[in-house]
Design an enzyme around this catalytic site. Structure first.
Site, short mmCIF file in Angstrom:
data_model
loop_
_atom_site.label_atom_id
_atom_site.label_comp_id
_atom_site.label_asym_id
_atom_site.label_seq_id
_atom_site.Cartn_x
_atom_site.Cartn_y
_atom_site.Cartn_z
CG ASN A 1 -1.72 1.21 1.46
OD1 ASN A 1 -1.80 2.06 0.58
ND2 ASN A 1 -2.34 1.32 2.62
CE LYS B 1 -0.19 3.16 4.83
NZ LYS B 1 -0.11 3.23 6.29
CG HIS C 1 -5.76 1.46 5.42
ND1 HIS C 1 -5.36 2.43 6.31
CD2 HIS C 1 -4.70 0.63 5.24
CE1 HIS C 1 -4.10 2.19 6.65
NE2 HIS C 1 -3.68 1.10 6.02
CD GLU D 1 -2.99 5.24 7.04
OE1 GLU D 1 -2.96 5.38 5.81
OE2 GLU D 1 -2.05 4.74 7.69
CD GLU E 1 -3.33 -3.21 7.47
OE1 GLU E 1 -2.15 -3.20 7.14
OE2 GLU E 1 -4.11 -2.31 7.17
N GLY F 1 2.44 1.55 11.04
CA GLY F 1 3.40 2.65 10.97
C GLY F 1 4.12 2.95 12.28
CB SER G 1 5.06 -2.53 12.14
OG SER G 1 4.71 -1.18 12.43
#
Ligand code: PGA
Length: 248
Positions: free
Chosen positions: A6, A8, A88, A90, A156, A162, A198
């Site tokens: 991904n 992003k 996702h 985010e 996730e 991250g 991660s």
């Protein structure tokens, strides 16, 4: 094995050299499907790179209409993609996407013959409260009730994305076993499970060896070319086969 990168909000169509370097490794690993999810502006560049599968990072739930700034699943399919990420963390956090919206987007993806990669995971406080499975179960319940077709579920944990923090292999194993049995309740649903959060060259093999895990979803590592290539190589070096040999 499925390795999904991904990107992003990174990359422009000028990054063809980066794509070609990943594709070169992917072509040498035919048992591994390497999916790059770039920004919309790069979908055709990824789709046109031999050896790579293309995925978008989001889609709208409608096929067309007055939705300024949005991109629909049929448009993504027409650009040459086979996958689309939905839900996702985010998007859930920064764009207020609810479980209902995520299911509507996944439904639109399947309607357009795309495979939705449905992202689920608990926050740090949910895990601390012992609610990790309950959260993920809620995120997936409507998926199981409504969807028919091929899907990928990406577990996730939000706190792992991250941050460099990862759950133990044992925690991932336990969650994947529970998700696997939950997804088997879905009628006409063919689901693969991947882990994300991660993942890097140092820990990819450990996650790829977890039972029920069919791949990994990478963020940062997919932009670090050498690391991305190493992870593809790890996955194609028989990690899955070793797991099968190990027995139950
Ligand atoms: P990360 O991101 O690998 O950088 O933690 C994963 C993701 O956002 O899917």
């Amino acid at each position: 094995m499925l390795i999904i990168g991904n990107w992003k909000m990174n990359g422009t169509p000028l990054d063809v050299a980066a794509l070609e370097s990943i594709a070169e490794t992917a072509r040498a690993a035919p048992a591994t499907e390497v999916v790059i999810c770039p920004p919309f502006t790069m979908l055709t560049a990824v789709a046109g790179t031999a050896g790579l599968k293309c995925g978008a990072q989001d889609c709208h739930e409608a096929d067309a209409g007055a939705f300024t700034g949005c991109v629909s699943a049929p448009m993504i399919k027409a650009a040459g993609a086979d996958y689309v990420l939905v839900g996702h963390s985010e998007r859930r956090r920064l764009h207020s996407e609810t479980n209902e919206v995520v299911v509507a987007k996944a439904t639109a993806a399947i309607r357009a013959a795309l495979i939705p990669v449905i992202c689920v995971g608990e926050t740090a406080s949910e895990r601390a409260a012992g609610d990790a499975y309950r959260t993920v179960n809620e995120q997936l319940r409507a998926v199981i009730r409504t969807l028919r077709g091929d899907i990928v579920v990406a577990y996730e944990p939000v706190w792992a994305i991250g941050t460099g923090n990862v759950p133990s292999v044992r925690d991932v194993q336990e969650m994947m076993a529970r998700l696997g049995s939950m997804l088997r309740e879905g009628v006409g649903l063919d689901a693969k499970l991947v882990y994300g959060g991660s993942v890097g060259a140092a820990n990819a093999a450990a996650f790829l060896q977890v039972e029920h895990v069919s791949g990994v979803l990478l963020g940062g590592a997919s932009l670090r070319l050498e690391e991305m290539r190493q992870i593809i190589n790890v996955s194609s070096s028989g990690v899955g086969a070793r797991r099968a040999d190990a027995g139950p």
